[in-house]
Design an enzyme around this catalytic site. Structure first.
Site, mmCIF file in Angstrom:
data_model
loop_
_atom_site.group_PDB
_atom_site.id
_atom_site.type_symbol
_atom_site.label_atom_id
_atom_site.label_comp_id
_atom_site.label_asym_id
_atom_site.label_seq_id
_atom_site.Cartn_x
_atom_site.Cartn_y
_atom_site.Cartn_z
ATOM 1 N N HIS A 176 -8.886 -6.321 5.699
ATOM 2 C CA HIS A 176 -7.765 -5.432 5.386
ATOM 3 C C HIS A 176 -7.110 -5.813 4.064
ATOM 4 O O HIS A 176 -6.762 -4.942 3.253
ATOM 5 C CB HIS A 176 -6.740 -5.498 6.524
ATOM 6 C CG HIS A 176 -5.506 -4.701 6.271
ATOM 7 N ND1 HIS A 176 -4.289 -5.294 6.018
ATOM 8 C CD2 HIS A 176 -5.306 -3.356 6.209
ATOM 9 C CE1 HIS A 176 -3.378 -4.353 5.827
ATOM 10 N NE2 HIS A 176 -3.963 -3.175 5.936
ATOM 11 N N GLU A 223 -9.299 -4.640 1.249
ATOM 12 C CA GLU A 223 -9.177 -3.183 1.098
ATOM 13 C C GLU A 223 -8.018 -2.851 0.156
ATOM 14 O O GLU A 223 -8.143 -2.011 -0.744
ATOM 15 C CB GLU A 223 -8.952 -2.538 2.462
ATOM 16 C CG GLU A 223 -8.646 -1.054 2.408
ATOM 17 C CD GLU A 223 -7.558 -0.636 3.377
ATOM 18 O OE1 GLU A 223 -6.613 0.041 2.936
ATOM 19 O OE2 GLU A 223 -7.653 -0.978 4.577
ATOM 20 N N GLU A 266 3.966 -5.993 6.190
ATOM 21 C CA GLU A 266 3.341 -5.051 7.126
ATOM 22 C C GLU A 266 3.145 -5.703 8.486
ATOM 23 O O GLU A 266 3.394 -5.077 9.525
ATOM 24 C CB GLU A 266 2.009 -4.567 6.564
ATOM 25 C CG GLU A 266 1.346 -3.480 7.380
ATOM 26 C CD GLU A 266 0.060 -2.957 6.743
ATOM 27 O OE1 GLU A 266 -0.613 -2.135 7.405
ATOM 28 O OE2 GLU A 266 -0.268 -3.363 5.614
#
Length: 211
Positions: free
Chosen positions: A49, A52, A130
């Site tokens: 992630h 990405e 996040e």
């Protein structure tokens, strides 16, 4: 009417799937990579992630996030990406006559990613925030808790977002090693749907993804 798909595996192992939709003037280009949290170890949990996000920080032709966004927004395009347990996906949707721009941007992001250490540290703060937001949201966090209870101490039992202690330590060399191992032709599928022929897509794939 049953839709017809075309499938080609190139000599380097990269797979290309297309479907022609003559009733639209748009094209969507998607790149699927066989990465994600299922393919991570405990000591690099969250790297799929994180990487990405880093791909959007620029390469050679589009050197930063602003350049990537400006190029695609400038032609009315839309783009995004996501990471799951078993796949990382990047997609661009734009007018049919601008399809080559999608290949240009996506190939530059994936093949020429700079992975600048300063950008890594900057994005690390975004990723950690996040993670904190998910932990503060019971409706979202319960999914991670359930998965851990179901699968335990193995890849499917770990969060896609990653372990905070691990995320704080991931560096450029970790990204390069992971990218070299998994972002390879045999682990990538390029899928295109819209007003475009299979032959045209193959030509663009060979031009922009010359592994």
């Amino acid at each position: 009417m049953k839709q017809k798909y075309h499938y080609t595996t190139l000599p380097n192992g990269l797979r290309v799937i297309t479907t022609s939709l003559k009733e639209t003037k748009a094209v969507i280009v998607e790149i699927f990579t066989g990465t994600g949290s299922r393919w991570e170890a405990k000591d690099n949990n969250g790297i799929s992630h994180f990487l990405e996000h880093m791909f959007f920080k620029g390469g050679e032709r589009y050197p930063d996030t602003k350049a990537v966004a400006s190029a695609l927004d400038g032609v009315g395009g839309r783009f995004n990406a996501y990471t799951s347990e078993e796949v990382v996906n990047f997609w661009v949707k734009l007018p049919q006559d601008k399809v080559e721009l999608a290949f240009d941007v996506l190939s530059d992001m994936l093949l020429n990613a700079k992975l600048d250490p300063k950008e890594i540290d900057s994005e690390r703060r975004v990723i950690l925030e996040e993670c904190n937001r998910v932990e503060d949201d019971p409706a979202r966090n319960i999914g991670d808790v359930f998965q851990t209870m179901m699968y335990g101490n193995q890849p499917l039992g770990r969060r896609v977002l990653g372990d905070i202690k691990v995320l704080k330590k991931i560096n450029r060399e970790d990204f390069l090693k992971y990218k070299q191992h998994l972002y390879i032709p045999t682990n990538i599928v390029i899928s295109v749907a819209g007003h475009i022929s299979h032959e045209r897509v193959l030509k663009l794939v060979k031009q922009y993804f010359p592994y």
